[in-house]
Write a protein that holds these residues in place. Structure first.
Motif, PDB file in Angstrom:
ATOM      1  N   GLU A   1       0.828  -1.210   0.000  1.00 44.38           N
ATOM      2  CA  GLU A   1       0.000   0.000   0.000  1.00 44.38           C
ATOM      3  C   GLU A   1       0.861   1.257   0.000  1.00 44.38           C
ATOM      4  OE1 GLU A   1      -3.239   0.095  -0.541  1.00 44.38           O
ATOM      5  OE2 GLU A   1      -3.197  -2.097  -0.650  1.00 44.38           O
ATOM      6  N   ARG A   2       1.963   1.252   0.748  1.00 42.74           N
ATOM      7  CA  ARG A   2       2.869   2.413   0.752  1.00 42.74           C
ATOM      8  C   ARG A   2       3.493   2.612  -0.631  1.00 42.74           C
ATOM      9  NH1 ARG A   2       4.945   0.730   5.970  1.00 42.74           N
ATOM     10  NH2 ARG A   2       6.753  -0.088   4.889  1.00 42.74           N
ATOM     11  N   ALA A   3       3.865   1.520  -1.280  1.00 41.42           N
ATOM     12  CA  ALA A   3       4.448   1.614  -2.625  1.00 41.42           C
ATOM     13  C   ALA A   3       3.422   2.171  -3.610  1.00 41.42           C
ATOM     14  CB  ALA A   3       4.951   0.247  -3.088  1.00 41.42           C
ATOM     15  N   LYS A   4       2.194   1.687  -3.533  1.00 41.16           N
ATOM     16  CA  LYS A   4       1.141   2.186  -4.416  1.00 41.16           C
ATOM     17  C   LYS A   4       0.903   3.679  -4.188  1.00 41.16           C
ATOM     18  CE  LYS A   4      -2.559  -0.560  -4.736  1.00 41.16           C
ATOM     19  NZ  LYS A   4      -3.575  -1.570  -4.343  1.00 41.16           N
ATOM     20  N   ALA A   5       0.940   4.096  -2.933  1.00 40.11           N
ATOM     21  CA  ALA A   5       0.740   5.512  -2.615  1.00 40.11           C
ATOM     22  C   ALA A   5       1.885   6.354  -3.178  1.00 40.11           C
ATOM     23  CB  ALA A   5       0.624   5.711  -1.110  1.00 40.11           C
ATOM     24  N   ALA A   6       3.112   5.855  -3.049  1.00 39.71           N
ATOM     25  CA  ALA A   6       4.269   6.591  -3.574  1.00 39.71           C
ATOM     26  C   ALA A   6       4.170   6.726  -5.090  1.00 39.71           C
ATOM     27  CB  ALA A   6       5.564   5.878  -3.191  1.00 39.71           C
ATOM     28  N   ILE A   7       3.753   5.660  -5.755  1.00 38.86           N
ATOM     29  CA  ILE A   7       3.627   5.687  -7.219  1.00 38.86           C
ATOM     30  C   ILE A   7       2.529   6.653  -7.652  1.00 38.86           C
ATOM     31  CG2 ILE A   7       2.978   4.286  -9.219  1.00 38.86           C
ATOM     32  CD1 ILE A   7       4.416   1.930  -7.713  1.00 38.86           C
ATOM     33  N   SER A   8       1.449   6.698  -6.893  1.00 44.37           N
ATOM     34  CA  SER A   8       0.344   7.598  -7.268  1.00 44.37           C
ATOM     35  C   SER A   8       0.741   9.066  -7.143  1.00 44.37           C
ATOM     36  CB  SER A   8      -0.900   7.305  -6.425  1.00 44.37           C
ATOM     37  OG  SER A   8      -0.706   7.734  -5.100  1.00 44.37           O
ATOM     38  N   GLU A   9       1.774   9.362  -6.367  1.00 42.65           N
ATOM     39  CA  GLU A   9       2.243  10.738  -6.192  1.00 42.65           C
ATOM     40  C   GLU A   9       3.202  11.180  -7.291  1.00 42.65           C
ATOM     41  OE1 GLU A   9       1.198  12.898  -3.773  1.00 42.65           O
ATOM     42  OE2 GLU A   9      -0.231  11.306  -3.264  1.00 42.65           O
ATOM     43  N   VAL A  10       3.634  10.258  -8.130  1.00 48.53           N
ATOM     44  CA  VAL A  10       4.603  10.584  -9.186  1.00 48.53           C
ATOM     45  C   VAL A  10       3.911  11.373 -10.294  1.00 48.53           C
ATOM     46  CG1 VAL A  10       6.109   9.608 -10.966  1.00 48.53           C
ATOM     47  CG2 VAL A  10       6.045   8.581  -8.686  1.00 48.53           C
ATOM     48  N   THR A  11       4.546  12.449 -10.714  1.00 50.10           N
ATOM     49  CA  THR A  11       3.996  13.270 -11.787  1.00 50.10           C
ATOM     50  C   THR A  11       4.792  13.059 -13.074  1.00 50.10           C
ATOM     51  OG1 THR A  11       5.375  15.169 -11.203  1.00 50.10           O
ATOM     52  CG2 THR A  11       3.190  15.054 -10.194  1.00 50.10           C
ATOM     53  N   VAL A  12       4.093  13.244 -14.185  1.00 53.85           N
ATOM     54  CA  VAL A  12       4.713  13.166 -15.503  1.00 53.85           C
ATOM     55  C   VAL A  12       4.386  14.484 -16.209  1.00 53.85           C
ATOM     56  CG1 VAL A  12       4.893  11.864 -17.644  1.00 53.85           C
ATOM     57  CG2 VAL A  12       4.308  10.667 -15.522  1.00 53.85           C
ATOM     58  N   SER A  13       5.406  15.242 -16.512  1.00 54.33           N
ATOM     59  CA  SER A  13       5.181  16.547 -17.139  1.00 54.33           C
ATOM     60  C   SER A  13       4.638  16.364 -18.557  1.00 54.33           C
ATOM     61  CB  SER A  13       6.494  17.335 -17.192  1.00 54.33           C
ATOM     62  OG  SER A  13       7.357  16.765 -18.163  1.00 54.33           O
TER      63      SER A  13
ATOM     64  N   TYR B   1       8.654   2.825 -11.609  1.00 56.86           N
ATOM     65  CA  TYR B   1      10.109   2.830 -11.459  1.00 56.86           C
ATOM     66  C   TYR B   1      10.564   4.022 -10.621  1.00 56.86           C
ATOM     67  CZ  TYR B   1      15.008   3.326 -12.725  1.00 56.86           C
ATOM     68  OH  TYR B   1      16.372   3.487 -12.674  1.00 56.86           O
ATOM     69  N   VAL B   2      10.041   5.197 -10.965  1.00 57.15           N
ATOM     70  CA  VAL B   2      10.426   6.420 -10.267  1.00 57.15           C
ATOM     71  C   VAL B   2       9.913   6.413  -8.833  1.00 57.15           C
ATOM     72  CG1 VAL B   2      10.005   8.909 -10.219  1.00 57.15           C
ATOM     73  CG2 VAL B   2      10.680   7.803 -12.338  1.00 57.15           C
ATOM     74  N   GLY B   3       8.645   6.039  -8.645  1.00 56.40           N
ATOM     75  CA  GLY B   3       8.065   6.028  -7.305  1.00 56.40           C
ATOM     76  C   GLY B   3       8.793   5.082  -6.362  1.00 56.40           C
ATOM     77  N   LEU B   4       9.166   3.923  -6.870  1.00 58.02           N
ATOM     78  CA  LEU B   4       9.882   2.956  -6.035  1.00 58.02           C
ATOM     79  C   LEU B   4      11.338   3.358  -5.815  1.00 58.02           C
ATOM     80  CD1 LEU B   4       8.354  -0.341  -7.430  1.00 58.02           C
ATOM     81  CD2 LEU B   4       7.812   0.827  -5.272  1.00 58.02           C
ATOM     82  N   SER B   5      11.832   4.286  -6.648  1.00 59.03           N
ATOM     83  CA  SER B   5      13.189   4.804  -6.476  1.00 59.03           C
ATOM     84  C   SER B   5      13.232   5.963  -5.493  1.00 59.03           C
ATOM     85  CB  SER B   5      13.750   5.274  -7.826  1.00 59.03           C
ATOM     86  OG  SER B   5      13.822   4.207  -8.730  1.00 59.03           O
TER      87      SER B   5
END
Length: 125
Positions: free
Chosen positions: A19-31, A71-75
């Motif tokens: 769940e924490r990983a999913k939350a981190a990924i959902s916060e990633v933005t793509v310009s 990839y970015v969120g998990l990094s």
């Protein structure tokens, strides 16, 4: 025999970690510039009629977008860079296209590298 092996399977991550990983990924933005870059790569695979019979599909476009975010969120970062797209494009797109005369991965990778090299990388905004 398979039942014995299944009885030894242990979780690698907890549900809370997932769940924490999913939350981190959902916060990633793509310009918008990086989104355009993804689309430019996809279109380049479709326009290469000399070496590619069938280019990347709409579904592979979506998968590349989501793979970049994951990839970015998990990094630990919260934005996607063109370098992330380049790294993930190989993993997501290379095997999703039909090549005209490339019967092994080495030839396919060379064709794909050539396509990537022709797509203009966006500069910082």
């Amino acid at each position: 025999m398979s039942l014995v092996l299944l009885s030894r399977v242990e979780p690698v991550v907890t549900q809370e970690e997932t769940e924490r990983a999913k939350a981190a990924i959902s916060e990633v933005t793509v310009s918008p510039a990086v989104e355009k870059y993804i689309m430019d790569i996809i279109w380049a695979t479709r326009k290469d009629e000399e070496e590619i019979l069938i280019g990347a599909s709409p579904r592979s476009t979506r998968e590349l977008y989501h793979a970049c975010k994951a990839y970015v969120g998990l990094s630990g970062r919260n934005f996607v860079l063109p370098e992330d797209v380049q790294r993930m494009a190989h993993c997501i797109l290379l095997h999703r296209m039909t090549y005209i005369d490339a019967d092994n991965e080495k030839k396919q990778r060379a064709i794909f590298e050539n396509i990537l090299s022709r797509v203009q990388v966006p500069l910082e905004e």
